[in-house]
Design a protein around this motif. Structure first.
Motif, PDB file in Angstrom:
ATOM      1  N   THR A 727       0.829  -1.217   0.000  1.00  0.00           N
ATOM      2  CA  THR A 727       0.000   0.000   0.000  1.00  0.00           C
ATOM      3  C   THR A 727       0.858   1.258   0.000  1.00  0.00           C
ATOM      4  O   THR A 727       0.344   2.356  -0.232  1.00  0.00           O
ATOM      5  CB  THR A 727      -0.938   0.017   1.221  1.00  0.00           C
ATOM      6  N   LEU A 728       2.153   1.111   0.262  1.00  0.00           N
ATOM      7  CA  LEU A 728       3.067   2.246   0.223  1.00  0.00           C
ATOM      8  C   LEU A 728       3.599   2.498  -1.188  1.00  0.00           C
ATOM      9  O   LEU A 728       4.346   3.449  -1.409  1.00  0.00           O
ATOM     10  CB  LEU A 728       4.255   2.005   1.167  1.00  0.00           C
ATOM     11  N   SER A 729       3.205   1.655  -2.127  1.00  0.00           N
ATOM     12  CA  SER A 729       3.713   1.763  -3.488  1.00  0.00           C
ATOM     13  C   SER A 729       3.240   3.049  -4.159  1.00  0.00           C
ATOM     14  O   SER A 729       2.131   3.530  -3.922  1.00  0.00           O
ATOM     15  CB  SER A 729       3.253   0.557  -4.313  1.00  0.00           C
ATOM     16  N   GLU A 730       4.103   3.593  -5.024  1.00  0.00           N
ATOM     17  CA  GLU A 730       3.742   4.758  -5.818  1.00  0.00           C
ATOM     18  C   GLU A 730       2.905   4.366  -7.035  1.00  0.00           C
ATOM     19  O   GLU A 730       2.254   5.213  -7.645  1.00  0.00           O
ATOM     20  CB  GLU A 730       5.005   5.480  -6.304  1.00  0.00           C
ATOM     21  N   VAL A 731       2.941   3.080  -7.370  1.00  0.00           N
ATOM     22  CA  VAL A 731       2.216   2.588  -8.538  1.00  0.00           C
ATOM     23  C   VAL A 731       0.842   2.108  -8.083  1.00  0.00           C
ATOM     24  O   VAL A 731       0.737   1.192  -7.267  1.00  0.00           O
ATOM     25  CB  VAL A 731       2.984   1.444  -9.222  1.00  0.00           C
ATOM     26  N   SER A 732      -0.194   2.713  -8.607  1.00  0.00           N
ATOM     27  CA  SER A 732      -1.559   2.449  -8.148  1.00  0.00           C
ATOM     28  C   SER A 732      -1.946   0.972  -8.187  1.00  0.00           C
ATOM     29  O   SER A 732      -2.501   0.456  -7.210  1.00  0.00           O
ATOM     30  CB  SER A 732      -2.550   3.279  -8.965  1.00  0.00           C
ATOM     31  N   PRO A 733      -1.693   0.222  -9.276  1.00  0.00           N
ATOM     32  CA  PRO A 733      -2.081  -1.193  -9.286  1.00  0.00           C
ATOM     33  C   PRO A 733      -1.397  -2.008  -8.195  1.00  0.00           C
ATOM     34  O   PRO A 733      -1.991  -2.942  -7.663  1.00  0.00           O
ATOM     35  CB  PRO A 733      -1.645  -1.665 -10.676  1.00  0.00           C
ATOM     36  N   ASN A 734      -0.140  -1.687  -7.865  1.00  0.00           N
ATOM     37  CA  ASN A 734       0.549  -2.404  -6.788  1.00  0.00           C
ATOM     38  C   ASN A 734      -0.097  -2.123  -5.440  1.00  0.00           C
ATOM     39  O   ASN A 734      -0.235  -3.012  -4.596  1.00  0.00           O
ATOM     40  CB  ASN A 734       2.031  -2.011  -6.753  1.00  0.00           C
ATOM     41  N   MET A 735      -0.484  -0.866  -5.232  1.00  0.00           N
ATOM     42  CA  MET A 735      -1.174  -0.518  -3.997  1.00  0.00           C
ATOM     43  C   MET A 735      -2.509  -1.258  -3.913  1.00  0.00           C
ATOM     44  O   MET A 735      -2.867  -1.804  -2.869  1.00  0.00           O
ATOM     45  CB  MET A 735      -1.403   0.986  -3.941  1.00  0.00           C
ATOM     46  N   GLN A 736      -3.239  -1.288  -5.028  1.00  0.00           N
ATOM     47  CA  GLN A 736      -4.505  -2.005  -5.062  1.00  0.00           C
ATOM     48  C   GLN A 736      -4.293  -3.493  -4.823  1.00  0.00           C
ATOM     49  O   GLN A 736      -5.072  -4.132  -4.107  1.00  0.00           O
ATOM     50  CB  GLN A 736      -5.187  -1.783  -6.416  1.00  0.00           C
ATOM     51  N   LEU A 737      -3.226  -4.039  -5.418  1.00  0.00           N
ATOM     52  CA  LEU A 737      -2.927  -5.458  -5.225  1.00  0.00           C
ATOM     53  C   LEU A 737      -2.705  -5.772  -3.751  1.00  0.00           C
ATOM     54  O   LEU A 737      -3.215  -6.774  -3.232  1.00  0.00           O
ATOM     55  CB  LEU A 737      -1.690  -5.844  -6.040  1.00  0.00           C
ATOM     56  N   GLY A 738      -1.936  -4.921  -3.070  1.00  0.00           N
ATOM     57  CA  GLY A 738      -1.701  -5.130  -1.650  1.00  0.00           C
ATOM     58  C   GLY A 738      -2.988  -5.126  -0.847  1.00  0.00           C
ATOM     59  O   GLY A 738      -3.216  -6.001   0.003  1.00  0.00           O
ATOM     60  N   LEU A 739      -3.848  -4.149  -1.110  1.00  0.00           N
ATOM     61  CA  LEU A 739      -5.126  -4.066  -0.387  1.00  0.00           C
ATOM     62  C   LEU A 739      -6.007  -5.274  -0.687  1.00  0.00           C
ATOM     63  O   LEU A 739      -6.648  -5.826   0.220  1.00  0.00           O
ATOM     64  CB  LEU A 739      -5.856  -2.783  -0.779  1.00  0.00           C
ATOM     65  N   MET A 740      -6.045  -5.696  -1.947  1.00  0.00           N
ATOM     66  CA  MET A 740      -6.894  -6.822  -2.333  1.00  0.00           C
ATOM     67  C   MET A 740      -6.426  -8.121  -1.699  1.00  0.00           C
ATOM     68  O   MET A 740      -7.239  -8.931  -1.231  1.00  0.00           O
ATOM     69  CB  MET A 740      -6.909  -6.937  -3.860  1.00  0.00           C
ATOM     70  N   ILE A 741      -5.104  -8.348  -1.664  1.00  0.00           N
ATOM     71  CA  ILE A 741      -4.590  -9.576  -1.053  1.00  0.00           C
ATOM     72  C   ILE A 741      -4.846  -9.562   0.445  1.00  0.00           C
ATOM     73  O   ILE A 741      -5.266 -10.575   1.029  1.00  0.00           O
ATOM     74  CB  ILE A 741      -3.087  -9.742  -1.346  1.00  0.00           C
ATOM     75  N   CYS A 742      -4.599  -8.424   1.077  1.00  0.00           N
ATOM     76  CA  CYS A 742      -4.848  -8.321   2.519  1.00  0.00           C
ATOM     77  C   CYS A 742      -6.311  -8.623   2.837  1.00  0.00           C
ATOM     78  O   CYS A 742      -6.619  -9.393   3.755  1.00  0.00           O
ATOM     79  CB  CYS A 742      -4.478  -6.927   3.029  1.00  0.00           C
TER      80      CYS A 742
END
Length: 766
Positions: A727-742
């Motif tokens: 969620t600390l990522s600057e890249v939006s899809p990576n941040m979304q990926l983190g939230l979705m997996i969590c």
């Protein structure tokens, strides 16, 4: 696994030294990994879906572009200082490494097409030796409008902005290109009232790669710290955290080294793979270390080596099953046609296999060397954790297992219905950090111009005369007119428009008036007009942004500029093209889409197909695998319920928040299936083990719940904490990926601890 564990604790230094030696060797192969920035690389070369498109792109020399926008929203671009800036930027952009000089297109390079005394002046609108006085400014304005160049591509329709385009060599270093273009813009910025904006596929790729690399450098240490902290809190001792981090770190280096050894490519959309694999790898370690700690606490005076062998041997079966399910979940991505997902699925599975091997070799060896102090610190807490789990089981029983299951079914049905509204979309630019100059520039240029994303269409006339035939060229114009009426389409450039523009100039008419006359039937372009226009176009250095016609005059390129392009808008353009191009099709013509817009569209389509097939394959394969290992298809189906429930919830949340599913964040499904299934496997395996020992159903459930419940909570907490770093990522899809997996793992863990016990207790009350 017992002989393997026994050897490891008997010869720990052999295991550790061998692991370290191979790790050092693997480091030498890591530079062999190729970083792919080109959007075309997302789909494997030779894919049937892109073969015709690749041929079209090759025919017309399709390349990535750089776009510089010059805007003056108060006075407009028709001023001495703004036109001078456009001329300077055009000249300096042609000198940038990797830019094809002849491809630079702007008001400073477009030919005048002005007829004077029977002679045609094809010098640029802003020639290098022109004196930029007010009369020249007015001439440029007048001729730009007369030629119809103020259609939102080179010049905004309201005259507030102008664009400079340049094509980039395929092998050009995008990072160096971005640095040089930024320096040019920084030098010009503030020299006048105008403002400068950057966009283009070449720069977008560079910024995305830059952001992903920064993420990698920040997130890997962060995930190690977070996972380590959670494990220290859970075990009240640093040894388990140290052992697990060393194990997953080495398995990651081995995997990345193997990728380099095989010359594998890595894509910006999956550059965070190391972060993901670090978080995934901790799962098996938690169960094994928890079991060891509990057994060591029960036998404080026993032989430590035998305790290690007994503890790790006791979880070998369940960890073997979870490894299989995780590998199946990741390998399900290998059936997709998207290269980043295939690479992640295959090498993610390899990493899990390495990690599982180390769980029964390197981890026992390190424990044998470090000692068993962690067991003494955990023993009291383990008892309390077990009691808390039993109290939770009593509360579920009191609340009514059937009532709980009814609520779960209603929630699942609601989630599935909501998930049908899920939108799938992906884009290079939309994936950029919001604060990036390229991201901001693209938004501004989409507002000011006709659009920054283009859909290219190769139109094959299908006849011998090709587009020298007035009827065929007129049919092409009909398609252009139909596309121009779409709300999302900012501009359409075709050979018909180019020929009409030149013909209008030769006749001394404005492009707009001549085009209207053609539409009304008051004017016609005969074969002589077409040939004359084509001859003139071929004689000048640059008549448009890209070449339009092949050497046989049979195939042409149509470019559609789409504002804020997404899947639905591109789909609308394709449908309209099909409907409007019937006259071409009836004549044997063929329309082939290609270019960035088509790749984006096809990527989304393949992503949808891949998600459906990969999820279905993973669930069915896991069902077969668990049915065999648990010796019960019914138990396997029950074990899959929490995973299916969590997937439905996450898809529903995405739909409710209008968050599109893209390449990067779509990886959550395979990860959720692979890891989430671990929770129910450990609980189901422990429950069946109790039944096999002759325990009553409820007694076996209590024993399994008290033994595995704390490990499930710890594992979910550790893995979720690791993924939360994304969620600390600057890249939006990576941040979304983190939230979705969590979210999926937390829901899956909770569903495992609620749904499976409720099913058992509900059956007991029947």
């Amino acid at each position: 696994m017992r002989p393997l564990v026994r050897f490891s604790v008997k010869h720990p230094w052999h295991i550790v030294c061998t692991a370290v030696a191979i790790t050092v060797l693997a480091c030498f192969f890591i530079p062999g990994i190729n970083l792919q920035l080109d959007g075309r690389s997302l789909i494997p070369s030779g894919d049937p879906a892109l073969e015709a498109s690749d041929r079209a792109a090759s025919l017309f020399g399709l390349r990535d572009v750089v776009v510089i926008g010059v805007a003056d929203e108060k006075a407009g671009v028709y001023s001495q200082e703004t036109l001078a800036c456009i001329a300077r930027l055009s000249r300096r952009l042609a000198e940038v490494d990797g830019v094809i000089p002849a491809s630079v297109t702007s008001l400073a390079t477009m030919p005048r097409m002005f007829v004077d005394g029977g002679r045609i002046d094809t010098n640029p609108l802003l020639s290098a030796d022109s004196a930029l006085d007010q009369s020249t400014v007015e001439r440029v304005r007048r001729e730009t409008e007369s030629l119809g160049l103020d259609d939102g591509v080179l010049v905004a329709s309201d005259g507030r902005a102008a664009a400079i385009f340049a094509e980039v060599e395929p092998e050009a270093d995008r990072r160096i290109l971005l640095e040089q273009v930024r320096r040019i813009v920084e030098y010009e910025q503030g020299q006048g009232e105008y403002s400068l904006r950057l966009s283009g596929t070449a720069l977008s790729q560079a910024v995305l790669g830059e952001a992903a690399a920064k993420d990698l450098a920040r997130l890997i240490p962060a995930v190690l710290v977070v996972v380590g902290a959670v494990l220290i809190l859970a075990f009240r001792h640093p040894a388990p955290a140290f052992v697990s981090i060393v194990e997953i770190g080495i398995s990651l280096v081995w995997t990345v080294g193997l990728m380099g050894f095989t010359g594998q490519s890595v894509f910006v959309t999956t550059l965070v793979m190391p972060v993901i694999l670090l978080a995934i790898g901790v799962s098996d370690d938690v169960y094994a270390l928890t079991h060891f700690s509990d057994e060591a606490a029960l036998a404080p005076g026993g032989d430590r080596r035998e305790v290690i062998v007994s503890a790790f041997g006791g979880v070998a079966r369940s960890i073997g099953i979870t490894t299989g399910s995780t590998v199946v979940g990741l390998l399900s991505l290998a059936i997709t046609s998207l290269e980043p997902l295939r690479v992640f699925g295959i090498f993610g599975a390899v990493s899990i296999l390495f990690s599982s091997l180390f769980t029964f070799t390197l981890v026992p060896a390190l424990i044998a060397l470090l000692g068993s102090g962690m067991a003494r610190r955990r023993s009291g807490r383990a008892v309390n954790d077990g009691r808390r789990m039993l109290r939770a089981l009593e509360l579920m029983n009191a609340a009514g297992p059937r009532r709980i299951l009814l609520v779960a079914v209603m929630a699942a049905c609601s989630a599935v219905l909501l998930a049908t509204r899920l939108r799938v979309d992906d884009s290079w630019v939309k994936n950029l950090p919001g604060a990036s100059d390229i991201s901001q520039g693209d938004r501004e240029l989409n507002r000011l111009f006709a659009g920054t994303i283009t859909l290219d269409l190769l139109v094959d006339s299908g006849n011998r005369d090709g587009f020298l035939s007035p009827e065929t060229l007129k049919a092409l114009g009909a398609v252009e007119d139909a596309l121009s009426l779409l709300p999302a389409v900012g501009a359409v450039h075709t050979l018909y428009g180019d020929v009409a523009r030149v013909s209008a100039a030769l006749k001394g008419s404005s492009y707009a008036d001549y085009r209207k006359a053609l539409s009304d039937g008051r004017a016609n372009m005969g074969r002589e007009d077409i040939e004359q226009a084509l001859m003139l176009m071929e004689s000048v250095r640059r008549t448009h942004i890209t070449e339009r016609l092949d050497s046989e005059y049979r195939r042409t390129r149509m470019t559609v500029f789409i504002r804020s392009a997404d899947y639905e808008r591109i789909h609308e353009v394709l449908d309209t093209t099909t409907a409007a191009g019937l006259s071409l099709s009836n004549a044997g013509g063929i329309v082939t889409p290609f270019g960035d817009g088509w790749i984006s569209y096809l990527t989304v389509r393949l992503l949808v197909q891949g998600q459906i097939w990969s999820i279905a394959l993973a669930l069915l394969t896991d069902l077969a695998l668990l049915s065999f290992l648990l010796k019960s298809a019914r138990s396997a189906a029950i074990a899959l319920l929490p995973v299916a429930f969590s997937l439905a919830v996450v898809f529903a949340v995405l739909a409710a928040t209008e968050t599109p599913l893209g390449i990067a964040n779509s990886m959550f499904a395979a990860i959720a299936i692979g890891i989430g299934l671990d929770f129910s496997i450990h609980l189901s395996s422990a429950y069946r083990e109790g039944l096999e020992r002759g325990l009553a159903s409820i007694d076996s459930l209590k024993r399994a719940f008290a033994a595995t419940g704390p490990a499930i909570v710890t594992s979910a907490a550790a893995i979720t904490a690791g993924f939360s770093v994304l969620t600390l990522s600057e890249v939006s899809p990576n941040m979304q990926l983190g939230l979705m997996i969590c979210l999926s793992l937390l829901v899956c863990a909770a569903a495992t601890l609620v749904i499976i016990p409720s099913i058992v207790m509900a059956e007991r009350k029947v």
